[in-house]
Every structure is written in structure tokens, then in C-alpha cells.
Design an enzyme around this catalytic site. Structure first.
Site, PDB file in Angstrom:
ATOM      1  CB  THR A 148     122.544  54.027  28.435  1.00 43.57           C
ATOM      2  OG1 THR A 148     123.120  55.322  28.615  1.00 43.57           O
ATOM      3  CG2 THR A 148     123.482  53.159  27.634  1.00 43.57           C
TER       4      THR A 148
ATOM      5  CD  GLU B 246     130.597  62.223  20.896  1.00 46.60           C
ATOM      6  OE1 GLU B 246     130.836  61.416  21.812  1.00 46.60           O
ATOM      7  OE2 GLU B 246     129.437  62.615  20.655  1.00 46.60           O
TER       8      GLU B 246
ATOM      9  CE  LYS C 210     124.446  54.079  19.639  1.00 46.85           C
ATOM     10  NZ  LYS C 210     124.474  53.254  20.888  1.00 46.85           N
TER      11      LYS C 210
ATOM     12  NE  ARG D  40     119.970  55.609  23.435  1.00 47.64           N
ATOM     13  CZ  ARG D  40     121.088  56.022  24.002  1.00 47.64           C
ATOM     14  NH1 ARG D  40     121.109  56.360  25.300  1.00 47.64           N
ATOM     15  NH2 ARG D  40     122.201  56.109  23.292  1.00 47.64           N
TER      16      ARG D  40
ATOM     17  CG  HIS E 198     126.330  58.727  19.994  1.00 45.48           C
ATOM     18  ND1 HIS E 198     126.986  58.389  21.160  1.00 45.48           N
ATOM     19  CD2 HIS E 198     126.812  59.951  19.625  1.00 45.48           C
ATOM     20  CE1 HIS E 198     127.837  59.365  21.461  1.00 45.48           C
ATOM     21  NE2 HIS E 198     127.757  60.326  20.549  1.00 45.48           N
TER      22      HIS E 198
ATOM     23  CG  ASN F 257     121.356  52.549  22.774  1.00 52.95           C
ATOM     24  OD1 ASN F 257     121.960  52.726  21.717  1.00 52.95           O
ATOM     25  ND2 ASN F 257     121.911  52.734  23.951  1.00 52.95           N
TER      26      ASN F 257
ATOM     27  CE1 TYR G  13     130.042  55.172  21.847  1.00 59.56           C
ATOM     28  CE2 TYR G  13     130.186  54.028  19.749  1.00 59.56           C
ATOM     29  CZ  TYR G  13     129.439  54.647  20.725  1.00 59.56           C
ATOM     30  OH  TYR G  13     128.079  54.736  20.581  1.00 59.56           O
TER      31      TYR G  13
ATOM     32  NE  ARG H 176     123.356  61.853  27.083  1.00 56.76           N
ATOM     33  CZ  ARG H 176     124.058  60.716  27.056  1.00 56.76           C
ATOM     34  NH1 ARG H 176     124.611  60.296  25.928  1.00 56.76           N
ATOM     35  NH2 ARG H 176     124.216  60.004  28.142  1.00 56.76           N
TER      36      ARG H 176
HETATM   37  O1  CDP Z   1     124.943  56.057  24.516  1.00 58.37           O
HETATM   38  P1  CDP Z   1     125.026  56.570  25.934  1.00 58.37           P
HETATM   39  O2  CDP Z   1     125.819  57.841  26.053  1.00 58.37           O
HETATM   40  O3  CDP Z   1     123.662  56.675  26.556  1.00 58.37           O
HETATM   41  O4  CDP Z   1     125.776  55.442  26.782  1.00 58.37           O
HETATM   42  P2  CDP Z   1     127.338  55.155  26.994  1.00 58.37           P
HETATM   43  O5  CDP Z   1     127.561  54.851  28.441  1.00 58.37           O
HETATM   44  O6  CDP Z   1     128.181  56.227  26.395  1.00 58.37           O
HETATM   45  O7  CDP Z   1     127.563  53.798  26.210  1.00 58.37           O
HETATM   46  C1  CDP Z   1     127.697  53.802  24.813  1.00 58.37           C
HETATM   47  C2  CDP Z   1     126.873  52.668  24.226  1.00 58.37           C
HETATM   48  O8  CDP Z   1     127.382  51.428  24.705  1.00 58.37           O
HETATM   49  C3  CDP Z   1     125.409  52.605  24.612  1.00 58.37           C
HETATM   50  O9  CDP Z   1     124.588  53.511  23.879  1.00 58.37           O
HETATM   51  C4  CDP Z   1     125.071  51.153  24.297  1.00 58.37           C
HETATM   52  O10 CDP Z   1     124.820  50.971  22.913  1.00 58.37           O
HETATM   53  C5  CDP Z   1     126.394  50.436  24.647  1.00 58.37           C
HETATM   54  N1  CDP Z   1     126.387  49.712  25.945  1.00 58.37           N
HETATM   55  C6  CDP Z   1     126.380  48.321  25.933  1.00 58.37           C
HETATM   56  O11 CDP Z   1     126.323  47.715  24.869  1.00 58.37           O
HETATM   57  N2  CDP Z   1     126.412  47.624  27.111  1.00 58.37           N
HETATM   58  C7  CDP Z   1     126.462  48.269  28.287  1.00 58.37           C
HETATM   59  N3  CDP Z   1     126.473  47.548  29.401  1.00 58.37           N
HETATM   60  C8  CDP Z   1     126.485  49.671  28.312  1.00 58.37           C
HETATM   61  C9  CDP Z   1     126.444  50.381  27.113  1.00 58.37           C
HETATM   62 MG    MG Z   2     127.852  58.110  25.589  1.00 53.23          MG
END
Ligand code: CDP
Ligand code: MG
Length: 186
Positions: free
Chosen positions: A119, A164, A9, A130, A153, A150, A49, A113
Site C-alpha cells: 500500500t 468488488e 486509479k 507501486r 487498486h 499508489n 470503499y 496483489r
Molecule cells: O489499496 P490497498 O488494499 O493496498 O490498501 P488499503 O488498506 O485497502 O487502503 C486503501 C487505499 O487507501 C490505499 O491504496 C491508499 O490509496 C489509501 N490510504 C491512504 O491514503 N492513507 C493511508 N494511511 C492508508 C491508505
Molecule cells: Mg484494500
């Protein structure tokens, strides 16, 4: 063999972490089959997204757990946080160049992952990307009105990986070659 999509990212690119992120996958024996640096358009970020119920419900649950584990009350609704976080993510993803990578190998989706980590960086294993490179958290990101930074992705299932990869790459941008250690690793 599975293939999965990784994005370094904008925060990862701007912190000079492109090489180390990709190296984490290469060194376990996963193969890089496609790679490019892109400044995403809003359209590309929105496609990456999509606002899907399954996604924002899981996001709501983990964010709530993150807040409550620190004793901070959490009152948002799943659709409320889904919409808000998605907007922040689109803004973050279009703020600077991203490195998109396709990684292939045995159980590539789940292994990538695991290497990327949880996350919420605050709770991510210290050896994960992360956990290793940031201390960010849900509440800090929310206080600063931005997405959680973080670093990377990674696709979360075979269905999302397929979608994707097709979002970021055309078929002829995916390469086939043999790694020298392939017969030992697999
Ligand atoms: O990236 P990942 O699949 O681990 O998490 P996700 O649930 O698909 O969420 C996508 C991205 O949203 C995360 O990687 C964070 O950068 C962001 N996020 C956020 O800014 N605030 C939250 N409360 C949850 C996620
Ligand atoms: Mg995700």
C-alpha cells in the site's frame, strides 16, 4: 481459476500508466475478462470503499508502522484514520476517470496483489507497480491532505473480489474466451 478486480486509479490514468499496469497482469499469463473506463459517482466510490472494522484496523496498523519506521509519532485512532482516509479515497476516486479491469487466472487475487505491491509506495518492492511508478508515502499524503496516490487498486480476498467485481460489472460484461497460451501457462 480465480477472478479479481483491478482499478487503475485516477492518478494512474492521468500519468498514462493504463497500458503498462494491465500489461503486468497479461504478461504473467493472467487473462483480462472485462474492462471499462468510468468516471465514478460518489455512490459507486462509497460502495467500493465501505467503512468496515477489519479494513480500517489493518489500515491503522500499517499506517502506524509506516510513520514509526520513519521516527514520526502517530496518534490517530483506527476509526479516526479509517473515516479520514475513506473520505480522501472517495474524493480521489471521483476526481477523474478510472479503468476497471477483471483479471482471471491461477491464484489471481494474491498474484495481482504481489504485482501491485505494498500500500505504501515508499516501502513497496521496486519491481511492483507501486514501487516502480511512485515514491508517495503515508506522511506525504497526510501533509498534503489527500489519499496516497499508489496507481492501482486490487481486491484483497476472495470475498472482496466477488463483491468488488459485482460493484463495477454486471454478469454479462464478463467475457469468456481462450488465450492462445492457456494450455502452457496453466
Ligand atoms: O489499496 P490497498 O488494499 O493496498 O490498501 P488499503 O488498506 O485497502 O487502503 C486503501 C487505499 O487507501 C490505499 O491504496 C491508499 O490509496 C489509501 N490510504 C491512504 O491514503 N492513507 C493511508 N494511511 C492508508 C491508505
Ligand atoms: Mg484494500
Amino acid at each position: 481459476m480465480e477472478s479479481t478486480l483491478v482499478l487503475v486509479k485516477p492518478d494512474g490514468v492521468q500519468r498514462g500508466l493504463i497500458g503498462i499496469v494491465i500489461n503486468r497482469f497479461e504478461r504473467v499469463g493472467l487473462k483480462v475478462t472485462a474492462m471499462k473506463m468510468v468516471l465514478p459517482t460518489r455512490e459507486l466510490a462509497e460502495k467500493h470503499y465501505p467503512l468496515e472494522k477489519e479494513w480500517y484496523e489493518a489500515l491503522w496498523k500499517k499506517t502506524k508502522e509506516g510513520y514509526e519506521s520513519k521516527g514520526i509519532p502517530f496518534k490517530e485512532t483506527p476509526i479516526g484514520i479509517g473515516t479520514r482516509v475513506r473520505n480522501g479515497l472517495i474524493e480521489a476516486l471521483t476526481s477523474g476517470p478510472v479503468v476497471a479491469v477483471v483479471v482471471e487466472g491461477n491464484s489471481a487475487i494474491s498474484i495481482v496483489r504481489k504485482i501491485v505491491g505494498a500500500t505504501n509506495p515508499e516501502k513497496a518492492d521496486p519491481g511492483s507497480i507501486r514501487g516502480m511508478f511512485t515514491t508517495d508515502s503515508y506522511d506525504l499524503a497526510d501533509r498534503n491532505k489527500r489519499a496516497v496516490r499508489n496507481i492501482a487498486h486490487a481486491s484483497d480476498s476472495p470475498e472482496t473480489a466477488k463483491k468488488e467485481i459485482a460493484t463495477w460489472f454486471t454478469k454479462d460484461e464478463i467475457n469468456r474466451y481462450k488465450r492462445a497460451d492457456e494450455d502452457i501457462v496453466n
